[in-house]
Design a protein around this motif. Structure first.
Motif, PDB file in Angstrom:
ATOM      1  N   THR A 198       0.854  -1.190   0.000  1.00 43.83           N
ATOM      2  CA  THR A 198       0.000   0.000   0.000  1.00 43.83           C
ATOM      3  C   THR A 198       0.889   1.240   0.000  1.00 43.83           C
ATOM      4  OG1 THR A 198      -0.086  -0.098   2.417  1.00 43.83           O
ATOM      5  CG2 THR A 198      -1.955  -1.049   1.233  1.00 43.83           C
ATOM      6  N   SER A 203      -8.926  -7.615  -1.791  1.00 32.66           N
ATOM      7  CA  SER A 203      -9.198  -6.802  -0.605  1.00 32.66           C
ATOM      8  C   SER A 203     -10.617  -6.283  -0.654  1.00 32.66           C
ATOM      9  CB  SER A 203      -8.234  -5.610  -0.577  1.00 32.66           C
ATOM     10  OG  SER A 203      -8.654  -4.649   0.368  1.00 32.66           O
ATOM     11  N   SER A 248     -11.130  -3.377  -0.333  1.00 30.99           N
ATOM     12  CA  SER A 248     -10.931  -2.147  -1.116  1.00 30.99           C
ATOM     13  C   SER A 248     -11.247  -2.355  -2.590  1.00 30.99           C
ATOM     14  CB  SER A 248      -9.477  -1.666  -0.996  1.00 30.99           C
ATOM     15  OG  SER A 248      -9.163  -1.370   0.340  1.00 30.99           O
ATOM     16  N   TYR A 250      -4.562   1.273  -4.566  1.00 27.53           N
ATOM     17  CA  TYR A 250      -4.711  -0.100  -4.046  1.00 27.53           C
ATOM     18  C   TYR A 250      -6.062  -0.697  -4.472  1.00 27.53           C
ATOM     19  CZ  TYR A 250      -4.344  -3.870  -0.524  1.00 27.53           C
ATOM     20  OH  TYR A 250      -4.254  -5.074   0.121  1.00 27.53           O
ATOM     21  N   LYS A 253      -6.290  -4.044  -6.852  1.00 30.02           N
ATOM     22  CA  LYS A 253      -6.969  -5.260  -6.405  1.00 30.02           C
ATOM     23  C   LYS A 253      -8.249  -5.525  -7.216  1.00 30.02           C
ATOM     24  CE  LYS A 253      -4.066  -6.510  -3.161  1.00 30.02           C
ATOM     25  NZ  LYS A 253      -3.231  -7.714  -3.326  1.00 30.02           N
ATOM     26  N   ALA A 297     -11.113 -11.872  -0.715  1.00 24.76           N
ATOM     27  CA  ALA A 297     -11.110 -10.438  -0.406  1.00 24.76           C
ATOM     28  C   ALA A 297     -11.237 -10.194   1.096  1.00 24.76           C
ATOM     29  CB  ALA A 297     -12.258  -9.750  -1.160  1.00 24.76           C
ATOM     30  N   THR A 318      -2.141  -3.289   9.119  1.00 23.57           N
ATOM     31  CA  THR A 318      -3.290  -2.584   9.715  1.00 23.57           C
ATOM     32  C   THR A 318      -3.028  -2.126  11.150  1.00 23.57           C
ATOM     33  OG1 THR A 318      -4.264  -4.686  10.467  1.00 23.57           O
ATOM     34  CG2 THR A 318      -4.976  -3.869   8.318  1.00 23.57           C
ATOM     35  N   ASN A 363     -14.802 -10.560   5.625  1.00 25.52           N
ATOM     36  CA  ASN A 363     -14.659  -9.202   6.134  1.00 25.52           C
ATOM     37  C   ASN A 363     -15.573  -8.883   7.324  1.00 25.52           C
ATOM     38  OD1 ASN A 363     -17.205  -8.808   5.038  1.00 25.52           O
ATOM     39  ND2 ASN A 363     -16.405  -7.971   3.130  1.00 25.52           N
TER      40      ASN A 363
END
Length: 247
Positions: free
Chosen positions: A97, A145, A147, A158, A162, A187, A196, A242
């Motif tokens: 990132t 991700s 994202s 990013y 992805k 993801a 993170t 997630n």
């Protein structure tokens, strides 16, 4: 005739989710692990030692996935030393990132992020794909991700990288499905890793229905399933892990 040794390669396998995937594959599959790292040799060695302690086996290999020539040379040299090896599983996990608002984003931050995720997928997968097709078996797992699915402000590069991998996953799955090779994307949302550790967990947890960050091992469980024979009728999918965050 020497017996074929079956391998799984994990890019960016020395730390975080990549390291957790290596350890999980060591426990749940019979594959020898090929653990790719770019700079942190100690972390790669540590992951390998943990793989061995768990009853698995493998080796580490250094190359920068974003560099086509370096990747080609490292993998070709490895293949030459291991004529009996067959890569059956590719986990494209390497990613970086370079966060920042798009309006102030340097071209270098855009290019590096795209080249690591998208270029890395191409350089590694393309190297092994012909042998996989010849062998009529394979599992390709691309780590994307949240994202990519919902977009994250401050991560236009990013999110773009992805999301491109998701498109590649769906297209390649259709090209090679007839040869019994599956291609899927995983993801993850907010997972507790070095990547993170500076985020405000308390604030972000409010957005997550399960009210917590995920563990790298939870992502690794899903990857191990997709790497196994049990997932043989799943291809071209993007599986979200997630805690319930959706756009």
């Amino acid at each position: 005739m020497t017996e074929t040794k079956k391998y799984a390669i994990v890019t960016g396998g020395s730390r975080g989710i990549g390291s957790a995937i290596c350890k999980k594959l060591a426990v749940e599959t019979d594959y020898q692990l090929l653990i790719n790292y770019q700079s942190n040799k100690q972390a790669a060695e540590d992951t390998l030692q943990e793989v061995i302690a768990l009853g698995g086996s493998g080796e580490i290999i250094k190359f920068d996935v974003s560099n086509a020539e370096e990747t080609q040379q490292a993998l070709a040299a490895w293949e030459e030393q291991h004529p009996e090896a067959m890569i059956e599983v590719i986990v494209n996990n390497a990613g970086i990132t370079r966060d920042g608002l798009f309006m102030w984003m340097p071209l270098q931050d855009w290019n590096q992020v795209i080249q690591t995720s998208v270029g890395g997928f191409f350089h590694v997968t393309n190297f092994f794909i012909k042998k996989m097709l010849h062998n009529r078996y394979g599992r390709i797992i691309n780590i994307v991700s949240v994202s990519a699915v919902k977009g994250t402000p401050g991560q236009t590069n990013y999110s773009a990288a992805k999301a491109a991998l998701i498109g590649a996953t769906k297209a390649l799955a259709q090209e090679i499905g007839k040869r019994n090779i599956t291609v899927n994307a995983v993801a993850p949302g907010f997972i507790k890793t070095e990547m993170t550790q500076d985020l405000d967990q308390k604030e972000l947890k409010k957005q997550i229905p399960l009210n917590r960050f995920g563990e790298a091992e939870e992502v690794a469980d899903l990857v191990a399933f997709l790497a196994s024979k049990k997932s043989s009728y799943i291809t071209g999918e993007v599986i979200n892990i997630n805690g319930g965050i959706y756009s």
